[in-house]
Each structure stands twice: as C-alpha cells, then as structure tokens.
Design a protein around this motif. Structure first.
Motif, PDB file in Angstrom:
ATOM      1  N   GLY A   8       0.361  -0.788   0.243  1.00 46.05           N
ATOM      2  CA  GLY A   8       0.244   0.105  -0.127  1.00 46.05           C
ATOM      3  C   GLY A   8       0.294   1.663  -0.285  1.00 46.05           C
ATOM      4  N   PRO A   9       0.439   2.307  -0.834  1.00 49.56           N
ATOM      5  CA  PRO A   9      -0.672   2.103  -2.352  1.00 49.56           C
ATOM      6  C   PRO A   9      -0.976   0.992  -2.339  1.00 49.56           C
ATOM      7  N   CYS A  10      -1.593   0.706  -3.558  1.00 50.36           N
ATOM      8  CA  CYS A  10      -1.522  -1.170  -3.806  1.00 50.36           C
ATOM      9  C   CYS A  10      -2.090  -0.806  -4.849  1.00 50.36           C
ATOM     10  N   ILE A  11      -2.956  -1.862  -5.666  1.00 56.15           N
ATOM     11  CA  ILE A  11      -3.293  -2.424  -6.492  1.00 56.15           C
ATOM     12  C   ILE A  11      -5.015  -2.113  -6.227  1.00 56.15           C
ATOM     13  N   GLN A 190      -5.149   3.920   1.461  1.00 56.02           N
ATOM     14  CA  GLN A 190      -5.130   3.573   0.173  1.00 56.02           C
ATOM     15  C   GLN A 190      -4.766   1.902   0.122  1.00 56.02           C
ATOM     16  N   ALA A 196      -4.180   6.786  -2.157  1.00 56.64           N
ATOM     17  CA  ALA A 196      -3.894   7.882  -0.968  1.00 56.64           C
ATOM     18  C   ALA A 196      -4.706   9.389  -0.911  1.00 56.64           C
TER      19      ALA A 196
ATOM     20  N   GLU B  36      -1.518   3.166  -7.706  1.00 59.36           N
ATOM     21  CA  GLU B  36      -1.223   1.865  -7.367  1.00 59.36           C
ATOM     22  C   GLU B  36       0.349   1.453  -7.280  1.00 59.36           C
ATOM     23  N   ILE B  37       1.369   2.841  -6.874  1.00 57.96           N
ATOM     24  CA  ILE B  37       2.786   2.121  -6.180  1.00 57.96           C
ATOM     25  C   ILE B  37       3.123   2.523  -5.413  1.00 57.96           C
TER      26      ILE B  37
END
Lengths: 355, 355
Positions: A8-11, A190, A196, B36-37
């Motif tokens: 995270g932040p993630c898919i 997120q 985020a 998502e990063i």
C-alpha cells in the motif's frame, strides 16, 4: 502482465484506473477535468454523496453513525481519537499488536492516560493476544484489526463493555463487520478503499462532544460531521477514485462475495506455504491475515534468488518489511485469484529448480 | 471550449491533465498506475524530490528552509502554526482581511494568546489595512496575502520585526516573493500549485522546536521535516500533479514570466470593469487582487442576465461568493489571456445589447 502484491498504496481494479484516467481529462462529459472542478459543484456533491451511500450500503452502517472523508491518514486519527474521546481524568485501553498499534498508543499518551491491556511484542508481533481484560470504565478500547507488517488479523472482537475504536486501515471492505459493535472505525484509504490522500472515519454520533476539550475545528469530528466532510476543501480526486472503487465492489456483489474470494486466495497461498518445504509462515496459524501474508524461507540464503525469480514472473512488491524479513504478499480486494496462482506456481517452480 | 474562472479547485494546464491522466493508467511506462505504487518506491521518491526542487528553484528558497507537502489544507495550518510557534505566555499578531484570515485567528485563539492588529471588517474587507503596528515581541505576525473571496491582495509586506507567517494559498507561484522575509509560508495546493489534497509549507528550520508543547507527531513540523514529508503515507497523486504543474511553470519561464502574464490579465479585466458603465469593482483600487477579480453591476437586476450570457460564451465559475455578491473572475496561472479576452468581449457584448 504484472502482479502487484505491494502493501500500500496498492493495486486497485483496472476499470477504476481507466475511469479515473478519463475523468482527469474529461469528467462526466463536462469538458472539464475532475481536478479543476469546485468541491461545491453539483457534480462533486453527487460524487461525495454516492461515496457515502456506498460505504453505508456495503458495510450495512446502522442509523446514528456519521461517515467522514478526512485528510491526514490513520496517523492523524492516532491524535484525533484521543483528542475527541479521551477526557481529562479518564483512561483509554490499547492493544499492542504491532508498529502501528504501538504508535497509536504512543500518540494517545501525549494527550491523556493510556493503559496497554495486551501486547505481542514479546514474540515480534506474530500473534494476537487473547483473553485480554479491558477495564469496564475505559473511555474506549483501541485495537488494530489487521497488522500489515506482521501478517496478523483480529477475527474475534475482544469482549469488552468499553466503546470499541478500531484502526481498520488494511482490512476494511475485505470482510463482513458489524459496525454497530463499534463507536469509531477509521481507515486510511490506500488499501481496499482508494488511493492515498483520504481517510475514512465511521463514528457513532452520540459519543462525540463529551471530551470537554476545546479543539481546533479541523480536529473536531463534529465539525466534519456537521459539514458533510466539506468543512474545508476535501481531497476531491481521492474521494472520487474511492467512490469508483466502492462502485466496483458493489457491482462485484459486495462484501460477502469479496470475502469469499479473499478466503480462497488466502487458502491457496497459505496452503502452498505450508506444503512447500522451502517456505514457512511467520504468524501463528489462527491469527493469519488474509490481507498480508508474511513468510520466510527455511534457508534465508535463498531469499534473494526467489525474489529474482518472482520478478521474472511479473510478481512485484513481495519483499518483506524489514521488521519481519522474507516476503510479504499483500492480497487486497483488487488482486485477482490468478495473481495468487501465479505466485503459488512460482513457489512450486522454485521448489522444483532447487530440490 | 470552456473558460474556467472558478475560485478553486481550479484550472490547471491542459498538458498537466493529459500527463496526469496517462499516469493513472501507466506511470513512467512501468505498466503500473501512479495510484498503485508505493510511496517508498524509487519512482515516487523521484517525484517528491523533483517537486521539492522545483519549489526551491521557482521561489528561490534560501538555505535553512524545509519544504513540506502535508495533508489537511490551510485549515489544518490554522491550528499547526500556533501549536508549533506560539508558546504559553507569548502572543501572536494577526491581520484580519477576510473570512479565512479571521478563521486563522479564531483557531489560534483556541491555542494561545492572539492580538488582532488590524481589520478591514468595517468595510466588508474591501481593502487591506495599512500602517498597522505589530508588537515587536509578537511570537509571529500572521497575514493572508490574497483574499480569494474579497478580491484583495497584499503587495507590500507589513513592516515588522516579528517573524512573518503568511497564508499564500491563493497567490503563491503567481508573483515574485522573497522567501527570506518569512518564517513560515503555507498554501493549500488547489489554486496555482496542483489539485486539492496537498498543502505546501515552507518553514525556516530555526524557528521550530521552541513552543515548549508536547505535540502529536503528526502536528509537529519537525517530524515532517525530518522525514522528508514521508512521516506517513503522503497524498501521492496530488503531489505528482503538483510536480507536473511546477514543471510546466518552469518550462514557461518561471515566476517572472507568469507574473508578467498575470499583470497583463489583471490590467485587461480591471480596465474593462472601469471602462464599462454596466460594471464596477468592489475592492479599492490599490489593493485589487490579480488572482480574484470581484465586481458587481451598477444595476444588480442585470446580474442574472449577464451570467446567462457568460455561460453561453463558455465562461464558467463567475458567480461571486455570497459575502460579496456579483461576480468573481479567478485568473490563476493556467488561465490564458485568451480566456480573459473572452470575458472582456462578453462584457462589451452585454454593454452593446443593453445600452
């Protein structure tokens, strides 16, 4: 094709990225970007209203709770919770299940009296303390439902008469919860909610306004509740993308459906970790998180080599947090079963190559 | 073609929207969305580092200042400024030039002792108070450089020996400033910096750590400064878009060039307001803002009809704030001279039709 196991932040779902991307150049065929419209415009008011409705519907939020979209992350909630709920002379109880739970307690101690009623620090947070005793007169009892770093999750709510406050940053919207059990729930967006920049707070209205503190307006839940999360300019885009993502979740069938998928994903990966002689889990079995799967290798010298193979197979974000080492596979709602299968297959491939 | 005169969140350059839109589906050809990063990824660390460098370069920030990207808007700064800079027993001085300036002072009063050293409330904030006296021993002197609602702007810094704190939310990056004159500058991004969801703080390091307060970590500028704005998960996308926008500003020639454009735009519109017998400005001439031009009609009954014509001509966001009425044309950096000309032409057209 990349499989994003990042913590995270993630898919988020591809459809959400596509719709969000379109809205950045032309939102709702208005000829305007979502980034240049007023938060007081009808178009954005419809967005935030739908986001709120979706939260209420998906989590089955009962009457008497406010849904707030705030800025500042869970870390801001570490301060806002005691500022709003912990009166002078009262004591709050905290459960210490990891770095974030511990930070929440540490910040609360700057504001009022805090008792740590349980901790798993003795075993590097690999388990959830059970049979804890929360003083009946505690102002509230705070716990963290999912420990992102350590791969543990609290499935049974600790039994207590004190009002429950929960940091659900990394497992909200991943499984059924009974909101009525809680006085306050908060979650940085997120993981399973959005990008985020926005934090969800679900707060029971009748616990507010009792701390006796004079608070800066911006740190007072009541001001945000009265203003419908528009006390000041909200994080427009983060709320918009969260709304798209909650829409996606609803279209998928809601929490019941996603919970079943999450159970299947967790079963597949933990099954392989337990079967494959090269790997072992770090959390005790009964407290294993469905969201963040932490595991190491029987021979730590092989870890770099496995990470290399994983990268070749398009598996990214698998490196474990430095507090635990090894690997962490975060399997949030938007991560498909096929991504989990790709990881399992890579673990099998590694076994074949190295046995 | 729409001409967006909205007060904020507001217009940004088309190129910025296009690049941001692309990054939402594929950031830096990584196959991943910017959404998502990880904020700890090398890719995002490069973004926040470039954003910081651009702020330093564009504003010519001297040594000894930290650049922070925070959440919570200027409204959060209303509390953080006194929490960090106003010790018990000390007094801060505030200049009251409008709703936001007044709110800043009100929030500070909840935290410490505040003196209002000047106010233009007597004339609905249509002017900037001059020759004000700031006590030499004030902890700091706070003012708002541009009053978005009332269309006034402070061009000459009040003369004082007290440390200067300024809310530059609506005119930062629109004209040359001398950062060395200030102890602290803050600005919600959603005018000339980027989209809503991030707040810029430029703070002189040596004024920090002296308030004697035990602050929640998240409200302490020092924790953010030490962590390079990564104490907790930052608002990734808002910082990314701000970076793109600052890149655009640099490519355009920087603050000197944009200031000249802003002067030309302001001259064109105020010129027409003063010439056209149907319209009149609301702010006193010497304090007229270049960013937000507030004006009314000699005959208020014609206002709805002018707004209608403006809408037909693609001019949006012109309705004045309820505190002033009439119209407000916000002319931030990204609003082109041709948009201002379109407004001037529409005012002339209205004159022709109604005379």
């Amino acid at each position: 094709m990349k499989h994003n196991f990042g913590a995270g932040p993630c898919i988020l779902p591809k459809e959400v990225f596509q719709e969000a991307s379109q809205a950045v150049v032309d939102f709702n065929n208005s000829g305007l970007s979502i980034l240049e419209i007023s938060h007081r415009s009808k178009d954005f008011e419809a967005v935030i209203a739908e986001a709120e409705r979706l939260v209420r519907e998906l989590l089955n939020v009962p009457q008497g709770y406010s849904i707030l979209f705030l800025q500042g992350g869970a870390s801001t909630q570490f301060a806002m919770v005691p500022l709003n709920l912990l009166a002078d002379g009262a004591q709050a109880a905290y459960l210490d299940t990891g770095v974030w739970a511990s930070k929440a307690a540490k910040e609360a101690k700057k504001i009022g009296d805090v008792a740590i009623v349980g901790s798993s620090a003795d075993k590097n947070y690999t388990y959830i303390p059970k049979n804890i005793e929360v003083p009946a007169d505690a102002a509230y009892f705070h716990y963290t439902s999912n420990n992102t770093i350590y791969g543990t999750e609290v499935f049974d709510i600790p039994s207590t008469v004190a009002p429950l406050v929960c940091d659900m940053s990394s497992d909200i919207f991943s499984r059924t919860i009974n909101v009525a059990d809680y006085a306050l729930i908060y979650a940085g967006a997120q993981k399973n909610m959005g990008p985020a920049g926005v934090t969800l707070v679900i707060v029971k209205d009748d616990i507010l306004g009792k701390s006796g503190r004079t608070l800066p307006t911006i740190f007072d839940y009541e001001s945000h509740s009265k203003a419908g999360s528009m006390y000041n300019t909200p994080p427009v885009f983060s709320i918009y993308v969260s709304m798209l993502n909650l829409r996606w979740l609803k279209a998928k069938g809601g929490i019941d459906v996603i919970e079943q998928e999450n159970i299947i994903k967790a079963r597949a990966l933990y099954g392989e970790i337990d079967r494959n002689p090269f790997f072992k889990g770090t959390a005790v079995e009964e407290d294993r998180s469905r969201m963040n799967v932490t595991f190491v290798m029987e021979n730590p010298e092989l870890e770099a080599s496995f990470l290399e193979l994983a990268k070749e197979r398009g598996l990214i974000g698998l490196k474990g947090h430095r507090s635990v080492g090894g690997f962490r596979a975060s399997m949030y709602n938007a991560l498909s079963i096929s991504s989990v299968n790709a990881l399992v297959d890579t673990m099998k491939e590694f076994e074949e190559k190295n046995k």
